[in-house]
Each structure stands twice: as C-alpha cells, then as structure tokens.
Design a protein around this motif. Structure first.
Motif, short mmCIF file in Angstrom:
data_model
loop_
_atom_site.label_atom_id
_atom_site.label_comp_id
_atom_site.label_asym_id
_atom_site.label_seq_id
_atom_site.Cartn_x
_atom_site.Cartn_y
_atom_site.Cartn_z
N GLY A 16 0.81 -1.20 0.00
CA GLY A 16 0.00 0.00 0.00
C GLY A 16 0.85 1.26 0.00
N TRP A 17 1.94 1.21 0.77
CA TRP A 17 2.84 2.37 0.79
C TRP A 17 3.57 2.50 -0.54
N LEU A 18 4.07 1.39 -1.10
CA LEU A 18 4.77 1.43 -2.37
C LEU A 18 3.87 1.94 -3.49
N LEU A 19 2.60 1.58 -3.42
CA LEU A 19 1.67 1.97 -4.48
C LEU A 19 1.49 3.48 -4.54
N PHE A 20 1.42 4.13 -3.38
CA PHE A 20 1.09 5.56 -3.34
C PHE A 20 2.22 6.44 -2.80
N GLY A 21 3.16 5.87 -2.06
CA GLY A 21 4.13 6.70 -1.36
C GLY A 21 5.54 6.67 -1.89
N GLY A 23 6.68 7.64 -5.01
CA GLY A 23 6.81 8.40 -6.23
C GLY A 23 6.12 7.80 -7.44
N PHE A 24 5.10 6.96 -7.21
CA PHE A 24 4.43 6.28 -8.33
C PHE A 24 5.46 5.65 -9.27
N PHE A 25 6.42 4.95 -8.64
CA PHE A 25 7.54 4.39 -9.39
C PHE A 25 7.11 3.44 -10.49
N TRP A 26 5.94 2.83 -10.32
CA TRP A 26 5.49 1.79 -11.23
C TRP A 26 4.93 2.34 -12.54
N ARG A 27 4.71 3.64 -12.59
CA ARG A 27 4.21 4.22 -13.84
C ARG A 27 5.36 4.42 -14.82
N THR A 28 5.05 4.33 -16.08
CA THR A 28 6.08 4.41 -17.13
C THR A 28 5.88 5.63 -18.01
N ASP A 29 5.40 6.72 -17.45
CA ASP A 29 5.07 7.90 -18.25
C ASP A 29 6.14 8.99 -18.20
N GLN A 30 7.28 8.71 -17.58
CA GLN A 30 8.35 9.71 -17.54
C GLN A 30 9.18 9.57 -18.82
N VAL A 205 14.61 -2.99 -14.64
CA VAL A 205 14.23 -1.58 -14.74
C VAL A 205 13.17 -1.23 -13.69
N TYR A 206 12.24 -2.16 -13.45
CA TYR A 206 11.20 -1.97 -12.43
C TYR A 206 11.83 -1.76 -11.06
N PHE A 207 12.79 -2.61 -10.68
CA PHE A 207 13.45 -2.47 -9.38
C PHE A 207 14.27 -1.18 -9.31
N PHE A 208 14.93 -0.82 -10.41
CA PHE A 208 15.69 0.43 -10.43
C PHE A 208 14.76 1.62 -10.18
N ALA A 209 13.61 1.63 -10.85
CA ALA A 209 12.66 2.73 -10.66
C ALA A 209 12.09 2.74 -9.25
N GLN A 210 11.95 1.57 -8.65
CA GLN A 210 11.47 1.52 -7.27
C GLN A 210 12.51 2.11 -6.32
N LEU A 211 13.78 1.86 -6.60
CA LEU A 211 14.85 2.39 -5.75
C LEU A 211 15.06 3.88 -5.99
N TYR A 212 14.93 4.30 -7.26
CA TYR A 212 15.12 5.71 -7.63
C TYR A 212 13.90 6.17 -8.44
N PRO A 213 12.81 6.52 -7.76
CA PRO A 213 11.60 6.92 -8.50
C PRO A 213 11.88 8.10 -9.43
N PHE A 214 11.54 7.94 -10.69
CA PHE A 214 11.86 8.96 -11.68
C PHE A 214 11.19 10.29 -11.36
N ARG A 215 9.97 10.26 -10.84
CA ARG A 215 9.28 11.52 -10.52
C ARG A 215 10.03 12.29 -9.44
N TRP A 216 10.57 11.60 -8.47
CA TRP A 216 11.34 12.27 -7.43
C TRP A 216 12.60 12.89 -8.02
N ILE A 217 13.27 12.15 -8.90
CA ILE A 217 14.49 12.67 -9.51
C ILE A 217 14.21 13.92 -10.32
N ASN A 218 13.09 13.92 -11.05
CA ASN A 218 12.81 15.00 -11.99
C ASN A 218 12.17 16.23 -11.37
N ALA A 219 11.79 16.14 -10.09
CA ALA A 219 11.25 17.32 -9.42
C ALA A 219 12.36 18.38 -9.27
N PRO A 220 12.05 19.66 -9.50
CA PRO A 220 13.09 20.70 -9.52
C PRO A 220 13.93 20.77 -8.25
#
Length: 409
Positions: A16-21, A23-30, A205-220
C-alpha cells in the motif's frame, strides 16, 4: 491471527505504501519533457567508452555516426585496452558510414583508484574539450554562435552497446535547452529476446525505478538523484562545476554517482524511459544476466552486511511473503493469511503490468515477479560473497576488489 497472517498483512501494508508513497515508481510515463528547437544548435561531443565491443559495435556505432543533428558534433570513441580490434573496427565503420567525424583514442590502463569506464570517460572528455571540427569558413562558425575551435557545450556519454535512432541526439539537446537541464538521461530499452531476458530484464528496470523513482528525480528541488549510464547528455559546464569524472573516479555505479555530483553542485537533472534508444547487448543465458546484476549489487548496498541483511528481509517480506502466505492459507484454512497474501500479490502484479507493456511482453509474466525477485535476492547475496572473496565488480577481465558505491560526498 496466525504469524503467517501477520506477515501477510505487513506485506500488504508495504505494498500500500509502495503503491502511493514511492513516487508512483510503477508508472512508465516519464519520457523526454516538452521541447522546442533552439535558435542555435550547440556543439556536442559524443563520448563512447569501449572495451572489447567488436560484437555490438557494427550495430551501435553507425547509429551515432549518422545522427541527424543540425549543429556541430563529433564522436570520440575511447578504445579501453581492447583485444578484439574494437578501435580498428570503429575506424572501418567511420569510413563506411559518412556523417559525424570519428576520433579514436587509446588511454592505456587506468591509474590506481580509477574504474575502467571512468578512466575512459576522463580521456574521452579531455579529447572532446580540445575542440570539435569547425566549418570550413570560421566566419560562418562565429555567425552561428560557435567560436572557432571551442569545446563542446554538451557531452553525450553513451555506452558502446547503445543504438540511437537518427533523431536521438537532436531530441536530447532540445529537451535540455528548452527546460534548462544540466543532465538528461534515458534508461535505454534493454534487449528482451530470450526467455531469461523476458523474465529478468523488465524487472531490472522496475526495481531500479522503485529504488530511484523517476518523478522524485525529476522534481526541480528533489534530493533523489540517479541517471542511466547508457545514455547521458551532460552540459560541459555542469561537468566542470561538479568535478566529474575525477570526483567519482572509483565508483562502479558511475551513473548514480554522476547524477549525485551534478545535483550537489546545483545542476538540474532528469531521468526517464527511452523511446528511441536501445541496448543491443545480448544476455541470452541466466549466467550472463546474473553477472550483470551481481557485479555491482553489493556496491549499491555500500558493502554493508547490515544493509544486506535488511535488503534480504525486505525483499522476502515484500515479494516472497504474498505467494507463500496465500499457499499456506489455502493449505491450512487460514483465511486472513490467504486473503492478505492474495491482495498483496494482486497489488504487486498490478504495479508490474505497466513495465511489461513498455517492454511489449505478455502480461502472464506479471505473477512470476516473486520468482524473479528471488533470483535478484540470490544475485545480491552472491555479489556480497564475491566481494569478500576479492572478486567484486569483475567485468571484462578487470576486477575491483573493493569498489566504491555511489558516494554521497
């Protein structure tokens, strides 16, 4: 409730935490951000470290030489002690595929304290900064905003197994210029041709994104930093300001180290999934994929036994507990364990589906993620074992017994 039921509930809570907390790491829209063509295309040098890459070079190097880039650019291939004729083959390919000029440099064996790739990048960048080829008329160069014999404004650091579509460089530079980015990195789409590649590569790639959520990286103003080493467009000024590659000379996980150095020095970074950048390196057997993961897994954990133990327990709770709890609950009639395990497994499967779609793989692979996670757990433990045997981070004839992780300072 039984102990197995409580474990299953804990796993469900974690999902539940991974799903919402996370950085939505599981989405592939970045994907590459919005971009416009700059009024003047900056000078770019493409730096390619290559060690024994004759197998993949005929596919990857022509894709760089034939880039449809409107500005001045060149390709610098660093032949890092190859024994298979990589440098000679590169020159032959440059003669066959007209386009960007090619320079091949051979720096020799790394100095103590340097990893091979960063040593190659050091010399490739140094050669590139001595200046790219100019138009025949220097007046035209000045009129276009490019001083004669000046160094590149951008460096495209790309691995020898990475193939780029003809407009890849143009799109990367336009994204950096439009959005004021100092580092733009794309996670190349890895090859998925064999059964083992289909099972393991999308999960990597899924595990990498979970460790480093792309949305968090791309935030200013984000603190999380990472890059994908196969495709990194780096502003030269930002590289100088960050002190790279010298400042990260011993890092095995060089892409994350590079991104952290750029961010610490005040640079803006961006990381996303690639649409027009592909890895052509084959990993047909389980052993090939195993070595690819295990050579740096323990370095990622900073060679800490405590972090390793926590990682093993975390993977077991998050990925292995749901199917085990479901099976145990069904066999023993433990309803809470079965329901909690089934729900956690369902959430896990749902988060993996977007990555499988990105890789154009059948969705029936999603329920197999616990088995894939078990393989990654074993690879990580093996990485620690090889480290303590003095064989850590072995790659193409070089072994770094105690390599650095991605340093924080």
């Amino acid at each position: 409730m039984s102990a197995i039921a409580w474990i299953a509930v804990g796993s469900l809570a974690a999902w539940g935490w991974l799903l919402f907390g996370q950085g939505f790491f599981w989405r592939t829209d970045q994907r590459l951000p919005a971009r416009m063509d700059p009024p003047v295309w900056p000078r770019v040098a493409v730096v390619v470290p290559a060690r024994d890459e004759a197998e993949v070079l005929p596919v990857s190097l022509p894709s760089l030489l034939t880039q449809d880039y409107p500005g001045p650019a060149e390709v610098v291939l660093v032949d890092d002690g190859s024994t298979d004729g990589t440098g000679k083959l590169a020159r032959e390919l440059a003669d066959r595929f007209t386009g960007l000029p090619l320079v091949v440099v051979s720096p020799g064996e790394p100095d103590p304290g340097w990893t091979g790739k960063l040593w190659a990048l050091k010399h490739g960048i140094a050669r590139a900064r001595r200046g790219c080829p100019e138009p025949d008329d220097p007046t035209l160069a000045r009129a276009a905003g490019h001083p004669p014999h000046g160094g590149p404004e951008y460096l495209l650091l790309t691995d020898a197994d990475i193939a780029h579509e003809p407009d890849s460089l143009r799109r990367l530079v336009a994204a950096a210029e439009t959005n004021g980015l100092d580092l733009v990195s794309q996670m190349a789409r890895l090859r998925v041709a064999t059964a083992w590649e289909r099972l393991i590569v999308p999960a990597f790639v899924y595990f990498f994104a979970q460790l480093y959520p792309f949305r968090w990286i791309n935030a200013p103003r984000a603190r999380t930093a990472a890059a994908a080493g196969g495709c990194v467009l780096l502003r030269t000024e930002a590289a100088v300001r960050a002190g790279v590659p010298e400042g990260i000379r011993g890092a095995v996980i060089d892409d994350v180290s590079l991104a952290r150095a750029v961010r610490r020095s005040g640079g803006r970074i961006w990381l996303g999934l690639a649409e027009r950048v592909d890895s052509v390196r084959p990993y047909p057997r389980l052993g090939d994929l195993w070595r690819m993961v295990s050579r740096s897994a323990y370095a990622q954990l900073r060679h800490s036994p405590l972090v390793l133990a926590g990682t093993v327990l975390g993977l077991a709770l998050v990925y292995l507990a749901p199917p085990v709890a479901l099976a145990a609950g069904l066999l023993t009639g433990d309803g809470p364990a079965a329901w909690a395990g089934a729900l956690a497994w369902a959430v896990m499967v749902g988060t993996y589906v977007p990555m499988l779609r990105y890789y154009r793989q059948p969705l029936w692979l999603a329920p197999l993620l616990p088995f894939t996670a078990l393989l990654y757990l074993c690879m990580t433990v093996d990485s620690a074992v090889q480290h303590y045997r003095g064989r850590g981070a072995a790659w193409k004839g070089r072994t770094y017994a105690r390599p650095e992780a991605a340093p924080d300072r």
